[in-house]
Motif scaffolding. Structure first.
Motif, PDB file in Angstrom:
ATOM      1  N   PHE A 125      -4.059 -13.245  -8.972  1.00  0.00           N
ATOM      2  CA  PHE A 125      -2.697 -13.245  -8.452  1.00  0.00           C
ATOM      3  C   PHE A 125      -2.236 -14.693  -8.327  1.00  0.00           C
ATOM      4  N   PRO A 126      -1.365 -15.132  -9.222  1.00  0.00           N
ATOM      5  CA  PRO A 126      -0.980 -16.543  -9.225  1.00  0.00           C
ATOM      6  C   PRO A 126      -0.075 -16.904  -8.057  1.00  0.00           C
ATOM      7  N   GLY A 127      -0.071 -18.185  -7.729  1.00  0.00           N
ATOM      8  CA  GLY A 127       0.887 -18.675  -6.753  1.00  0.00           C
ATOM      9  C   GLY A 127       2.297 -18.595  -7.315  1.00  0.00           C
ATOM     10  N   ARG A 128       3.274 -18.537  -6.428  1.00  0.00           N
ATOM     11  CA  ARG A 128       4.657 -18.417  -6.893  1.00  0.00           C
ATOM     12  C   ARG A 128       5.103 -19.652  -7.674  1.00  0.00           C
ATOM     13  N   ARG A 129       4.519 -20.783  -7.354  1.00  0.00           N
ATOM     14  CA  ARG A 129       4.910 -21.988  -8.093  1.00  0.00           C
ATOM     15  C   ARG A 129       4.388 -21.935  -9.522  1.00  0.00           C
ATOM     16  N   VAL A 130       3.259 -21.255  -9.754  1.00  0.00           N
ATOM     17  CA  VAL A 130       2.770 -21.053 -11.125  1.00  0.00           C
ATOM     18  C   VAL A 130       3.757 -20.176 -11.888  1.00  0.00           C
ATOM     19  N   GLN A 131       4.208 -19.103 -11.256  1.00  0.00           N
ATOM     20  CA  GLN A 131       5.193 -18.245 -11.901  1.00  0.00           C
ATOM     21  C   GLN A 131       6.488 -19.004 -12.166  1.00  0.00           C
ATOM     22  N   SER A 277       6.617  -0.387  11.789  1.00  0.00           N
ATOM     23  CA  SER A 277       7.666   0.016  10.849  1.00  0.00           C
ATOM     24  C   SER A 277       7.855   1.515  10.966  1.00  0.00           C
ATOM     25  N   ARG A 278       8.722   2.073  10.120  1.00  0.00           N
ATOM     26  CA  ARG A 278       8.895   3.520  10.133  1.00  0.00           C
ATOM     27  C   ARG A 278       7.602   4.233   9.736  1.00  0.00           C
ATOM     28  N   ARG A 279       6.930   3.731   8.689  1.00  0.00           N
ATOM     29  CA  ARG A 279       5.655   4.340   8.284  1.00  0.00           C
ATOM     30  C   ARG A 279       4.513   3.888   9.185  1.00  0.00           C
ATOM     31  N   GLY A 280       4.562   2.657   9.651  1.00  0.00           N
ATOM     32  CA  GLY A 280       3.524   2.137  10.527  1.00  0.00           C
ATOM     33  C   GLY A 280       2.311   1.604   9.816  1.00  0.00           C
ATOM     34  N   VAL A 281       2.332   1.582   8.473  1.00  0.00           N
ATOM     35  CA  VAL A 281       1.190   1.102   7.692  1.00  0.00           C
ATOM     36  C   VAL A 281       1.694   0.117   6.644  1.00  0.00           C
ATOM     37  N   PRO A 282       0.813  -0.769   6.159  1.00  0.00           N
ATOM     38  CA  PRO A 282       1.237  -1.678   5.084  1.00  0.00           C
ATOM     39  C   PRO A 282       1.406  -0.929   3.774  1.00  0.00           C
ATOM     40  N   TYR A 283       2.110  -1.560   2.848  1.00  0.00           N
ATOM     41  CA  TYR A 283       2.216  -1.006   1.500  1.00  0.00           C
ATOM     42  C   TYR A 283       0.814  -0.854   0.917  1.00  0.00           C
ATOM     43  N   HIS A 284       0.661   0.140   0.030  1.00  0.00           N
ATOM     44  CA  HIS A 284      -0.636   0.370  -0.597  1.00  0.00           C
ATOM     45  C   HIS A 284      -1.064  -0.844  -1.421  1.00  0.00           C
ATOM     46  N   SER A 285      -2.364  -1.097  -1.414  1.00  0.00           N
ATOM     47  CA  SER A 285      -2.921  -2.198  -2.185  1.00  0.00           C
ATOM     48  C   SER A 285      -2.641  -2.023  -3.674  1.00  0.00           C
ATOM     49  N   LYS A 286      -2.515  -3.159  -4.362  1.00  0.00           N
ATOM     50  CA  LYS A 286      -2.479  -3.117  -5.809  1.00  0.00           C
ATOM     51  C   LYS A 286      -3.769  -2.462  -6.331  1.00  0.00           C
ATOM     52  N   LEU A 287      -3.638  -1.692  -7.394  1.00  0.00           N
ATOM     53  CA  LEU A 287      -4.803  -1.045  -8.001  1.00  0.00           C
ATOM     54  C   LEU A 287      -5.730  -2.095  -8.596  1.00  0.00           C
ATOM     55  N   GLY A 288      -7.032  -1.871  -8.436  1.00  0.00           N
ATOM     56  CA  GLY A 288      -8.006  -2.881  -8.829  1.00  0.00           C
ATOM     57  C   GLY A 288      -8.837  -2.521 -10.039  1.00  0.00           C
ATOM     58  N   TYR A 289      -8.322  -1.668 -10.935  1.00  0.00           N
ATOM     59  CA  TYR A 289      -9.061  -1.323 -12.151  1.00  0.00           C
ATOM     60  C   TYR A 289      -8.046  -1.050 -13.255  1.00  0.00           C
ATOM     61  N   GLY A 290      -8.513  -1.063 -14.492  1.00  0.00           N
ATOM     62  CA  GLY A 290      -7.635  -0.844 -15.629  1.00  0.00           C
ATOM     63  C   GLY A 290      -7.722   0.578 -16.153  1.00  0.00           C
ATOM     64  N   PRO A 464      -6.714  -8.808  -1.923  1.00  0.00           N
ATOM     65  CA  PRO A 464      -7.184  -9.875  -1.029  1.00  0.00           C
ATOM     66  C   PRO A 464      -6.284 -10.085   0.191  1.00  0.00           C
ATOM     67  N   ARG A 465      -4.990  -9.832   0.057  1.00  0.00           N
ATOM     68  CA  ARG A 465      -4.109  -9.985   1.214  1.00  0.00           C
ATOM     69  C   ARG A 465      -4.435  -8.944   2.285  1.00  0.00           C
ATOM     70  N   LEU A 466      -4.768  -7.726   1.886  1.00  0.00           N
ATOM     71  CA  LEU A 466      -5.123  -6.709   2.873  1.00  0.00           C
ATOM     72  C   LEU A 466      -6.474  -7.008   3.510  1.00  0.00           C
ATOM     73  N   HIS A 467      -7.388  -7.619   2.755  1.00  0.00           N
ATOM     74  CA  HIS A 467      -8.639  -8.080   3.380  1.00  0.00           C
ATOM     75  C   HIS A 467      -8.333  -9.146   4.439  1.00  0.00           C
ATOM     76  N   GLN A 468      -7.375 -10.023   4.156  1.00  0.00           N
ATOM     77  CA  GLN A 468      -6.980 -11.018   5.150  1.00  0.00           C
ATOM     78  C   GLN A 468      -6.344 -10.352   6.369  1.00  0.00           C
ATOM     79  N   LEU A 469      -5.542  -9.318   6.123  1.00  0.00           N
ATOM     80  CA  LEU A 469      -4.951  -8.577   7.232  1.00  0.00           C
ATOM     81  C   LEU A 469      -6.028  -7.992   8.137  1.00  0.00           C
ATOM     82  N   LEU A 470      -7.070  -7.438   7.539  1.00  0.00           N
ATOM     83  CA  LEU A 470      -8.168  -6.893   8.334  1.00  0.00           C
ATOM     84  C   LEU A 470      -8.842  -7.981   9.165  1.00  0.00           C
TER      85      LEU A 470
END
Length: 610
Positions: A125-131, A277-290, A464-470
């Motif tokens: 997941f690139p930094g926004r400055r890379v994008q 929030s209304r749902r009370g949970v974070p957005y679902h993680s990005k899928l980690g397989y192809g 990785p962001r959700l791991h940081q959230l945990l």
């Protein structure tokens, strides 16, 4: 007409850059060797624009993998113009590393940016400055590909008004300039804009002023001044999407804390974030397989034929009643196709029989539900989109501490599932969502619910962001409020109070409230003088407040129903908004189709005018 025709493109971010690329692709055939001047207007450098500019925190990431982001068309895009292939972000980064592609001039001295490109993996997941650097490179490549007699001039500033009749030249007025740019056609390609506060936020801001509190309204998080957010104090955060993820990063790592071996090491300057929030949970993680194996044939039940039928309906469309059942059936088709082909041991009966009966069943009916129940024994293998949309519906916890433990379990389970190919029907549903999204652009404004659902399920944060959230939750820096979060004010104590339907008992009090989301795109509340003027002049808006455009050409529609033949618009404030910012390679991205159609319509008009 006399002189060189002129096109003004307002907005130099991804939409404006994509439009320039499509003009370069189509001009040789549609425009010939006629001269054309393109004026590009944006206060930020072309390519990245405001959102992807170089001048933002290096801690902020893209929300997509490098291999899933491209600015170039391929043969999956249904468009009239020619395909002009180019590298996706990961391929471009590899070309920069090998010396086959050069960084834009302004980015070459940034060692952090070069390091980010040097270590970028295809699935990273690139930094926004890379994008931003990639977008600048795409822009420069597109300009270089324009015919010799087409020139581009960037005006560093903001457009505040467009004037002119349908029949005459347009005048584009820039802030601080007394002389307008003259244009034969104008394309509004502005992105997310500031908005006037909603009535509730006006009241909250007034309460905050009277009691010396802090209320931060919806905004692009990278532009929000967070210095006033106090350290060590409870801070209420409303919103659990991608804006919250940025906020979480900037108020933790951005204040000197760091993550190490799954733990968060605080700096002592962090606030305590109470998020709900209304749902009370974070957005679902990005899928980690192809993807492996046979893909579901898409679209199947929600394709062009279904869209045509909906457009011809003799009554106004209600999204939940008229459109959603067909989307539900389409996503179910993707899910069960994958389940039968990749995990047949979890199904009963012949796939061909199931598919035949599935096709014949009415969307959303009891027959369809009975068919699925008979063919898929384990309820956990059945697709229940309503349950997915509201995972905490009916859930109650006896205490806030019980909720914290349960939420860590929820996020941990989501990460495990989204990285486990045994649940590959989730990826099939993701592909179905992309297909549906591409079809929906022709229906115009379908309301905010769909875009929220799409983002929650298909456009969540990197794992990785959700791991940081945990880790932040375990460290006590992030506290979960639950679903149905509401915020009230206590005049006597001079505090904000937050509670939810998930946990009974005392409400959480704080002196700071942050609205973690972007402002709404409705024209009635925009702070953009450009769009305010357009609205006041008589441009048509949808029931949801979006600028009405012709989905096939991008022409701005007027209140009399006619298109303004000299004005076009692309972006999240229009009825043809695509939702996804960038396109995955080989997914037929609707943004490409829109850019191509608008480029061709503008070039044809300018050619005929010349």
């Amino acid at each position: 007409m006399s002189g060189t025709p002129a096109l003004v493109v307002i907005g130099a971010g991804p939409s404006g850059t994509g439009l320039i690329e499509r003009i370069a692709a189509n001009a040789p055939d549609l425009y010939g060797d006629h001269p054309l001047t393109i004026h590009l207007v944006d206060p930020h450098p072309p390519g990245g624009g405001r959102i992807w500019r170089h001048g933002q925190s290096p801690l902020l990431w893209m929300n997509s993998r490098a291999e899933d982001v491209t600015m170039f068309t391929d043969d999956t895009v249904r468009m009239a113009g020619p395909v002009r292939p180019g590298p996706a972000l990961n391929t471009w980064a590899a070309e920069v590393r090998s010396g086959r592609a050069a960084l834009p001039e302004g980015a070459r001295a940034d060692t952090g940016l070069r390091d980010g490109i040097g270590t970028l993996a295809d699935d990273g997941f690139p930094g926004r400055r890379v994008q931003g650097a990639y977008l600048r490179w795409v822009y420069e490549r597109a300009v270089a590909a324009l015919p010799q007699r087409v020139t581009v001039h960037w005006h560093r500033g903001s457009a505040v008004r467009v004037s002119g009749s349908r029949e005459g030249r347009q005048r584009v007025w820039l802030a601080g300039h007394g002389t307008p740019l003259l244009a034969d056609a104008v394309v509004l390609a502005v992105g997310h804009l500031e908005a006037e506060p909603e009535p509730e936020h006006v009241e909250l801001a007034d309460f905050a002023r009277r009691h010396g509190l802090l209320h931060l309204p919806p905004d692009f998080t990278a532009d929000t001044d967070l210095d006033a957010v106090p350290a060590g104090e409870p801070v209420l955060v409303r919103g659990f999407g991608l804006a919250f993820v940025d906020l979480m990063v900037l108020l933790t790592e951005g204040r000197g804390g760091r993550h190490a071996d799954g733990a968060y090491l605080p700096s002592g300057r962090e606030p305590v974030l109470y998020v709900g929030s209304r749902r009370g949970v974070p957005y679902h993680s990005k899928l980690g397989y192809g993807w492996h194996g046979e893909k579901p044939p898409l679209p199947r039940f929600f394709g062009p034929d279904r869209i045509e039928a909906l457009l011809k309906a003799d009554k106004p469309l209600d999204f939940r009643r008229d459109v959603w059942p067909h989307i539900d059936k389409e996503l179910g088709h993707a899910h069960y196709h994958r389940l039968f082909t990749a995990h047949p041991e979890r199904t009963t009966g012949r796939r061909a029989d199931f598919e035949e009966r599935y096709a014949a069943a009415e969307p959303g009916g009891a027959e369809l539900a009975a068919l699925v129940a008979a063919a898929v024994p384990d309820p956990a293998d059945r697709l229940d989109l309503d349950a997915i949309d509201r995972p905490l519906r009916g859930v109650r916890h006896p205490s806030h501490e019980a909720l914290q433990k349960a939420m860590r379990g929820y996020v941990t389970a989501d990460l495990a599932r989204r990285h486990d190919p045994a649940h590959s029907p989730d990826l099939a549903v993701f592909l179905g969502l992309l297909s549906v999204h591409g079809q929906l652009t022709r229906l115009g404004d379908v309301g905010d619910w769909w875009h929220g659902f799409f983002g929650f399920l298909a456009s969540g944060p990197p794992g990785p962001r959700l791991h940081q959230l945990l880790a932040l939750s375990r460290a006590g820096i992030v506290r979960f409020l639950g679903a149905g979060t509401t915020v009230d004010t206590d005049e006597r104590r001079g505090l904000f109070l937050a509670g939810s339907t998930t946990v009974p008992g005392p409400r959480t009090a704080a002196r700071t409230l942050i609205e973690a989301r972007l402002p709404g795109p409705a024209l009635e509340r925009t702070r953009s003088p450009l769009l305010q003027e357009l609205y006041a002049e008589g441009a048509a808006v949808t029931a949801g407040g979006l600028l009405a455009v012709d989905p096939d050409t991008g022409h701005v529609l007027w209140s009399d129903g006619r298109p303004h033949r000299r004005r076009f618009a692309l972006g999240p404030y229009t009825s043809a908004r695509t939702g996804a910012v960038f396109t995955r390679p080989r997914t037929g991205g609707p943004a490409f189709r829109q850019n191509d159609a608008t480029a061709r319509a503008a070039l044809t008009f300018l050619r005929d005018l010349a």
